[in-house]
Design a protein around this motif. Structure first.
Motif: not given
Ligand SMILES: *Cc1c(COP(=O)(O)O)cnc(C)c1O
Length: 440
Positions: A113-120, A147-151, A214-216, A248-252
């Motif tokens: 349901d969110s990026g952070s959860v996808a990382v979890e 890096g940033y992967h969520g909260d 890692i964020e690519p 790979l965290d391609e959320i952004a």
């Molecule tokens: C925004 C972001 C997240 C977290 O996504 P949310 O939907 O805010 O939980 C994780 N990883 C990266 C690279 C992001 O930019």
């Protein structure tokens, strides 16, 4: 309560948390009445050109007729059903699309349901995979700084240990490994010192590492830093050599932002696990996904605990899936590559003069992302209203004034945006030149 928007802002100020804000020292918020195309309309009637795509998400702009229609049509048949024991066409269609547009290795999809959860979920997959293979001691992750992967707690534990929130939660966060982040400036080869550090950490801790995350190519909220595809390629090689999964965290970066549909394509590699989110629904509603290879799925499925232990209430929400399907169709039918290249060139030429200013440390551009890094952190209470005054929506943080506009932004609107960024950077120079009289 009256309908007056000033009351609305006052109530907000007293009762509502915004991202990374304090209720005791609230920063100004601007009430938005509507949003269409690349413009936000404030309650007072002012229009702002949006440079943020609502944090990488609104790639097609706002109030898009096709996306609106998709969500309205879905609403008529069902807005939600539980995903436990049930399935539906919007989810299946979306899974097919994601499998189709991503690397051939990626064959399985988990909707989050969110990026952070996808990382979890990605982290759980990696840990469960190792445990299924009889290596339950492999529970740590290796990542890079900035890096940033969520909260959420699992994701937070792999965010930058210094500029993130580690110190506040250090007693409860999992302890992971952080390599030096690659130098931003070298975009053609890779930073040998950074790779050496990464390789040492990998080799020295190989018995306890489940995966690299890692964020690519672009590190987003951890510093808006860019690094070369050669570095990423090297990371993949090292993961292969030492038999460690690569997340790979391609959320952004996903869905075209860096010039290719996924940033990893530029390194000609594939991840074992991929996280997508943000632009997935074109910025309409929250949805993310974790994809993995058959190697990972079969590994988990073949172990003593073959069940992947995650299942959000709103998993694969049909409204979200329907709008994501529409967003992907709109994207793939559009000349997004040309648009991203055009934005990249224009950002390069129009932001370049900013590097002459004394407040500016560096200007960098990659795909449809433009960054001005300053020497000093910005004063958000001053800079935010200043951007609004200039008719644009730009949301700086720390030392970074950056934009990632919707791909549909016209050349003229983008010029307004870059002029405002230049103007604000000039303002900062002027403020810094004034004799300091107790002010900031
Ligand atoms: C925004 C972001 C997240 C977290 O996504 P949310 O939907 O805010 O939980 C994780 N990883 C990266 C690279 C992001 O930019």
């Amino acid at each position: 309560m009256s309908n007056n928007w000033e009351d609305l802002v006052n109530f907000d100020k007293q009762h509502i948390w915004h991202p990374y804000t304090s209720l005791s020292h609230p920063t100004p918020v601007f009430p938005v009445k509507s949003a269409s195309d690349v413009r936000l309309t404030l309650e007072d009637g002012r229009e702002l050109i949006d440079g943020m795509s609502s944090w990488w998400a609104a790639i097609h702009g706002y109030n898009h007729p096709t996306l609106n229609a998709a969500i309205e049509n879905q609403l008529k048949s069902m807005s939600h059903v539980m995903f436990g024991g049930l399935t539906h066409k919007p989810a299946v269609d979306l899974a097919k699309k994601l499998i189709d547009i991503s690397h051939d290795d990626l064959q399985h999809v988990f909707f989050a349901d969110s990026g952070s959860v996808a990382v979890e979920v990605a982290i759980k997959m990696a840990l469960q995979y190792c445990s299924s293979l009889g290596q339950p001691q492999k529970q740590r992750l290796l990542t890079i700084k900035n890096g940033y992967h969520g909260d959420t707690f699992g994701a937070m534990a792999v965010c930058d240990p210094d500029n993130g929130m580690h110190h506040l939660f250090s007693n409860v966060l999992a302890q992971h490994l952080f390599a030096k982040s690659p130098d931003c400036r070298d975009q053609t080869t890779y930073d040998q010192a950074a790779i050496d550090d990464f390789e040492h950490l990998l080799k020295d801790n190989i018995g306890t590492i489940a995966a690299v995350i890692i964020e690519p190519l672009v590190q987003g909220a951890g510093g808006m830093r860019f690094y070369s595809s050669a570095y990423l390629k090297k990371v993949r090689e090292l993961c292969d050599e030492h038999d460690v999964l690569l997340i790979l965290d391609e959320i952004a970066t996903g869905f075209g932002r860096t010039g290719t549909l996924f940033a990893y394509e530029q390194a000609q590699i594939a991840p074992d696990i991929l996280c997508v989110g943000k632009a997935l629904t074109g910025g309409y509603v929250s949805l993310a996904a974790t994809l993995c290879s058959s190697k990972v799925a079969d590994g988990i499925g073949g172990g003593q605990h073959p069940t992947l232990m995650h299942g959000p209430t709103f998993m694969a929400n049909p409204l979200a899936c329907a709008v994501a399907n529409a967003s992907l169709e709109v994207l793939l039918a559009s000349p997004w590559q040309t648009s991203v290249q055009r934005i990249e060139k224009q950002l390069q030429s129009e932001l370049a003069p900013c590097s002459q200013l004394s407040a500016v440390k560096e200007v960098r551009v990659k795909g449809a992302i433009g960054v001005i890094e300053l020497h000093q952190p910005v004063d958000i209470d001053w800079i935010q209203p200043r951007f609004v005054e200039l008719g644009v929506w730009v949301r700086p943080f720390s030392t970074l004034i950056y934009v990632m506009p919707p791909y549909i932004m016209t050349t003229a609107d983008l010029s307004t945006l870059t002029s405002a960024m230049h103007q604000v950077a000039c303002d900062i120079d002027t403020i810094n030149d004034q004799p300091k009289a107790g002010g900031k």
